[in-house]
Design a protein around this motif. Structure first.
Motif, mmCIF file in Angstrom:
data_model
loop_
_atom_site.group_PDB
_atom_site.id
_atom_site.type_symbol
_atom_site.label_atom_id
_atom_site.label_comp_id
_atom_site.label_asym_id
_atom_site.label_seq_id
_atom_site.Cartn_x
_atom_site.Cartn_y
_atom_site.Cartn_z
ATOM 1 N N ILE A 11 0.843 -1.199 0.000
ATOM 2 C CA ILE A 11 0.000 0.000 0.000
ATOM 3 C C ILE A 11 0.877 1.246 0.000
ATOM 4 O O ILE A 11 0.657 2.166 -0.796
ATOM 5 C CB ILE A 11 -0.962 -0.011 1.205
ATOM 6 N N GLN A 12 1.881 1.288 0.870
ATOM 7 C CA GLN A 12 2.754 2.457 0.960
ATOM 8 C C GLN A 12 3.504 2.713 -0.347
ATOM 9 O O GLN A 12 3.684 3.856 -0.752
ATOM 10 C CB GLN A 12 3.746 2.299 2.120
ATOM 11 N N SER A 13 3.934 1.663 -1.006
ATOM 12 C CA SER A 13 4.661 1.867 -2.257
ATOM 13 C C SER A 13 3.714 2.219 -3.411
ATOM 14 O O SER A 13 4.076 2.983 -4.302
ATOM 15 C CB SER A 13 5.506 0.645 -2.611
ATOM 16 N N SER A 14 2.482 1.716 -3.376
ATOM 17 C CA SER A 14 1.532 1.962 -4.462
ATOM 18 C C SER A 14 0.849 3.318 -4.363
ATOM 19 O O SER A 14 0.394 3.857 -5.376
ATOM 20 C CB SER A 14 0.463 0.863 -4.486
ATOM 21 N N ILE A 15 0.754 3.876 -3.169
ATOM 22 C CA ILE A 15 0.020 5.141 -3.010
ATOM 23 C C ILE A 15 0.690 6.280 -3.780
ATOM 24 O O ILE A 15 0.038 7.253 -4.161
ATOM 25 C CB ILE A 15 -0.198 5.487 -1.526
ATOM 26 N N LYS A 16 1.967 6.137 -4.070
ATOM 27 C CA LYS A 16 2.679 7.146 -4.863
ATOM 28 C C LYS A 16 2.155 7.215 -6.294
ATOM 29 O O LYS A 16 2.359 8.206 -6.982
ATOM 30 C CB LYS A 16 4.176 6.832 -4.873
ATOM 31 N N GLU A 17 1.486 6.148 -6.734
ATOM 32 C CA GLU A 17 0.978 6.065 -8.106
ATOM 33 C C GLU A 17 -0.377 6.736 -8.273
ATOM 34 O O GLU A 17 -0.885 6.816 -9.401
ATOM 35 C CB GLU A 17 0.871 4.600 -8.532
ATOM 36 N N ILE A 18 -0.993 7.179 -7.158
ATOM 37 C CA ILE A 18 -2.319 7.804 -7.239
ATOM 38 C C ILE A 18 -2.285 9.174 -6.558
ATOM 39 O O ILE A 18 -2.639 9.318 -5.392
ATOM 40 C CB ILE A 18 -3.427 6.896 -6.663
ATOM 41 N N PRO A 19 -1.830 10.192 -7.296
ATOM 42 C CA PRO A 19 -1.706 11.533 -6.725
ATOM 43 C C PRO A 19 -2.981 12.017 -6.050
ATOM 44 O O PRO A 19 -4.091 11.776 -6.538
ATOM 45 C CB PRO A 19 -1.385 12.399 -7.946
ATOM 46 N N GLN A 20 -2.797 12.698 -4.929
ATOM 47 C CA GLN A 20 -3.829 13.345 -4.129
ATOM 48 C C GLN A 20 -4.691 12.383 -3.307
ATOM 49 O O GLN A 20 -5.592 12.823 -2.614
ATOM 50 C CB GLN A 20 -4.696 14.269 -4.980
ATOM 51 N N TRP A 21 -4.441 11.104 -3.381
ATOM 52 C CA TRP A 21 -5.125 10.148 -2.527
ATOM 53 C C TRP A 21 -4.290 9.967 -1.270
ATOM 54 O O TRP A 21 -3.060 9.996 -1.315
ATOM 55 C CB TRP A 21 -5.301 8.793 -3.228
ATOM 56 N N THR A 22 -4.970 9.783 -0.150
ATOM 57 C CA THR A 22 -4.291 9.551 1.117
ATOM 58 C C THR A 22 -4.794 8.256 1.728
ATOM 59 O O THR A 22 -5.840 7.725 1.338
ATOM 60 C CB THR A 22 -4.535 10.709 2.109
ATOM 61 N N LEU A 23 -4.065 7.795 2.691
ATOM 62 C CA LEU A 23 -4.443 6.596 3.427
ATOM 63 C C LEU A 23 -5.151 7.036 4.704
ATOM 64 O O LEU A 23 -4.623 7.838 5.468
ATOM 65 C CB LEU A 23 -3.198 5.778 3.746
ATOM 66 N N SER A 24 -6.353 6.522 4.905
ATOM 67 C CA SER A 24 -7.143 6.845 6.094
ATOM 68 C C SER A 24 -7.605 5.529 6.705
ATOM 69 O O SER A 24 -8.613 4.961 6.281
ATOM 70 C CB SER A 24 -8.332 7.729 5.712
ATOM 71 N N GLY A 25 -6.823 5.017 7.646
ATOM 72 C CA GLY A 25 -7.137 3.702 8.211
ATOM 73 C C GLY A 25 -6.958 2.642 7.144
ATOM 74 O O GLY A 25 -5.905 2.554 6.513
ATOM 75 N N LEU A 26 -8.003 1.868 6.907
ATOM 76 C CA LEU A 26 -7.967 0.818 5.881
ATOM 77 C C LEU A 26 -8.689 1.260 4.614
ATOM 78 O O LEU A 26 -9.322 0.460 3.923
ATOM 79 C CB LEU A 26 -8.597 -0.470 6.418
ATOM 80 N N LYS A 27 -8.570 2.568 4.304
ATOM 81 C CA LYS A 27 -9.246 3.116 3.132
ATOM 82 C C LYS A 27 -8.344 4.102 2.413
ATOM 83 O O LYS A 27 -7.538 4.788 3.027
ATOM 84 C CB LYS A 27 -10.523 3.853 3.554
ATOM 85 N N LEU A 28 -8.521 4.161 1.098
ATOM 86 C CA LEU A 28 -7.930 5.218 0.298
ATOM 87 C C LEU A 28 -8.946 6.348 0.263
ATOM 88 O O LEU A 28 -10.136 6.103 0.063
ATOM 89 C CB LEU A 28 -7.636 4.735 -1.122
ATOM 90 N N ASN A 29 -8.490 7.592 0.441
ATOM 91 C CA ASN A 29 -9.403 8.722 0.538
ATOM 92 C C ASN A 29 -8.956 9.863 -0.367
ATOM 93 O O ASN A 29 -7.759 10.135 -0.485
ATOM 94 C CB ASN A 29 -9.455 9.218 1.993
#
Length: 93
Positions: A11-29
């Motif tokens: 998740i931490q490595s993949s979140i860089k691929e979706i600009p402006q999305w953040t991690l909020s608990g067990l959800k992408l926000n």
């Protein structure tokens, strides 16, 4: 598409691929801001069609010109590859 639950590291490595999305608990926000309600609703309609094609539906809300989207895969109990694919498609809109 086969859904696979992602590890915290994935998740931490993949979140860089979706600009402006953040991690909020067990959800992408992500929050989207539009000029008015009509633009926000039009965006939601486009997202709804994509979600239906994936058979994967977001938790979301709309307050006038703001749309907030949370992505998680409930039946897997966390964030899956499908959530990231959907976030990328939403960003493309």
């Amino acid at each position: 598409m086969e859904r696979k639950l992602l590890s915290p590291e994935q998740i931490q490595s993949s979140i860089k691929e979706i600009p402006q999305w953040t991690l909020s608990g067990l959800k992408l926000n992500r929050k989207f801001k539009f000029k008015n309600f009509i633009e926000a609703f039009s965006f939601m309609t486009q997202v709804a069609l994509i979600c239906e094609s994936y058979c994967h539906h977001p938790e979301w809300s709309n307050n006038y010109s703001v749309v907030e989207i949370n992505l998680t895969t409930h039946d897997l109990g966390g964030i899956s590859n499908l959530d990231f694919n959907l976030a990328k498609k939403i960003n493309d809109i």
